[in-house]
Design an enzyme around this catalytic site. Structure first.
Site, PDB file in Angstrom:
ATOM      1  N   ASP A  40       0.708  -1.262  -0.139  1.00  0.00           N
ATOM      2  CA  ASP A  40       0.125   0.022   0.022  1.00  0.00           C
ATOM      3  C   ASP A  40       0.872   1.154   0.275  1.00  0.00           C
ATOM      4  OD1 ASP A  40      -3.340   0.397   0.866  1.00  0.00           O
ATOM      5  OD2 ASP A  40      -1.957   1.947   1.086  1.00  0.00           O
ATOM      6  N   VAL A  64       5.813  -0.574   1.283  1.00  0.00           N
ATOM      7  CA  VAL A  64       5.076   0.865   1.161  1.00  0.00           C
ATOM      8  C   VAL A  64       5.209   1.172  -0.564  1.00  0.00           C
ATOM      9  CG1 VAL A  64       5.093   3.089   1.586  1.00  0.00           C
ATOM     10  CG2 VAL A  64       5.594   1.484   3.317  1.00  0.00           C
ATOM     11  N   TYR A 157     -13.330   5.440 -13.359  1.00  0.00           N
ATOM     12  CA  TYR A 157     -13.269   4.518 -12.713  1.00  0.00           C
ATOM     13  C   TYR A 157     -13.974   3.038 -13.430  1.00  0.00           C
ATOM     14  CZ  TYR A 157     -14.404   1.449  -8.476  1.00  0.00           C
ATOM     15  OH  TYR A 157     -14.405   0.478  -7.558  1.00  0.00           O
ATOM     16  N   LYS A 161     -12.521  -0.671 -14.402  1.00  0.00           N
ATOM     17  CA  LYS A 161     -13.035  -1.988 -13.917  1.00  0.00           C
ATOM     18  C   LYS A 161     -13.491  -2.701 -15.039  1.00  0.00           C
ATOM     19  CE  LYS A 161     -11.822  -1.169  -9.538  1.00  0.00           C
ATOM     20  NZ  LYS A 161     -10.923  -2.001  -8.987  1.00  0.00           N
ATOM     21  N   THR A 192     -16.654   2.039   2.344  1.00  0.00           N
ATOM     22  CA  THR A 192     -15.378   2.214   2.383  1.00  0.00           C
ATOM     23  C   THR A 192     -14.855   3.586   2.133  1.00  0.00           C
ATOM     24  OG1 THR A 192     -14.835   1.837   0.100  1.00  0.00           O
ATOM     25  CG2 THR A 192     -14.815   0.015   1.346  1.00  0.00           C
TER      26      THR A 192
END
Length: 253
Positions: A40, A64, A157, A161, A192
């Site tokens: 992440d 990281v 987005y 996807k 989220t």
């Protein structure tokens, strides 16, 4: 609930692992016994998740990494293999989400969305395939219900996807006769930090936003994580080229 098979002695790399679905997926795989390479951009949160993983009696590696710089992808896979000596599952969970009116989306936001949501998963998969062939492992991509339905203010987005969903199927065909499984999960809306960004969209048509929420309500993060973890293990040996819509029925009609 479908459960992952025993992953003791195996390793999974999970992107977006610092929070939300990535964190839940990492913990689900850790409970199954897998050592986890956690990836992440948020190093502080990643250390916290690593502590949770280690508390379950397995090893955790912290990476990281900024996936917007997609040249980081190959080295991230190499680092996971160097740490654990093998790779059995790659879970592409990380995503960025910029709800925007089309005329207000910047070039940088568009390019970052494409990089993190589509190019990075491909580069991670490309680097992981030789290792996953050795271990008869699996790739699980997290796509979205947005891959199957037009959603206002989410052009970038949704495009990524849809692309990731079709990439999953194309790679599954390419590796139809090899010892690897490649699948996807397409969740509906979850509670989220990404989804919360919709609330900040200015001058949005509320009647269009309401179409993004399933009539049965938001999907539970833990349910999606359980499906991702299941597909990452040998318990899902019959799945290849599948995209599981876990969306409380929003794509039904």
């Amino acid at each position: 609930m479908l459960k992952p098979s025993d992953m003791r002695g195996k390793t999974a790399l999970v992107t977006g692992a610092a929070a939300g679905l990535g964190r839940a997926t990492a913990l689900s795989l850790a409970r199954a016994g897998a050592d986890i390479s956690l990836l992440d951009i948020n190093g502080e949160a990643l250390q916290s998740v690593a502590a949770e993983v280690r508390a379950l009696g397995v090893a955790a590696q912290v990476q990281v990494v900024d996936l917007a710089a997609t040249d980081n992808c190959g080295p991230a896979v190499a680092a996971a293999v160097a740490e654990f000596g093998r790779l059995d599952a790659l879970c592409n969970v990380a995503a960025v989400f910029f709800p925007r009116h089309a005329t207000e989306m910047t070039d940088r936001e568009w390019e970052t969305t494409m990089a993190v949501n589509l190019t990075a998963p491909f580069k991670l998969i490309r680097a992981a395939i030789p290792h996953l062939l050795e271990t008869h492992g699996a790739v699980v991509n997290v796509t979205s219900c947005a891959a199957f339905m037009g959603q206002a203010y989410l052009a970038a987005y949704s495009s990524t996807k849809a692309g990731l969903t079709h990439m999953t199927r194309s790679l599954a065909m390419e590796y139809m006769h090899r010892t690897i499984r490649i699948n996807a999960v397409a969740p509906g809306g979850m509670m989220t930090a990404l989804a919360a960004g919709l609330a900040d969209l200015q001058d949005a048509d509320s009647s269009l936003l309401s179409r993004i929420v399933p009539l049965r309500g938001l999907v539970e993060i833990e349910d999606v994580a359980a499906m991702v973890a299941f597909l990452a293990t040998d318990a899902a040996r019959g799945y290849h080229g599948a995209c599981i819509n876990l969306d409380n029925g929003i794509t039904a009609g």
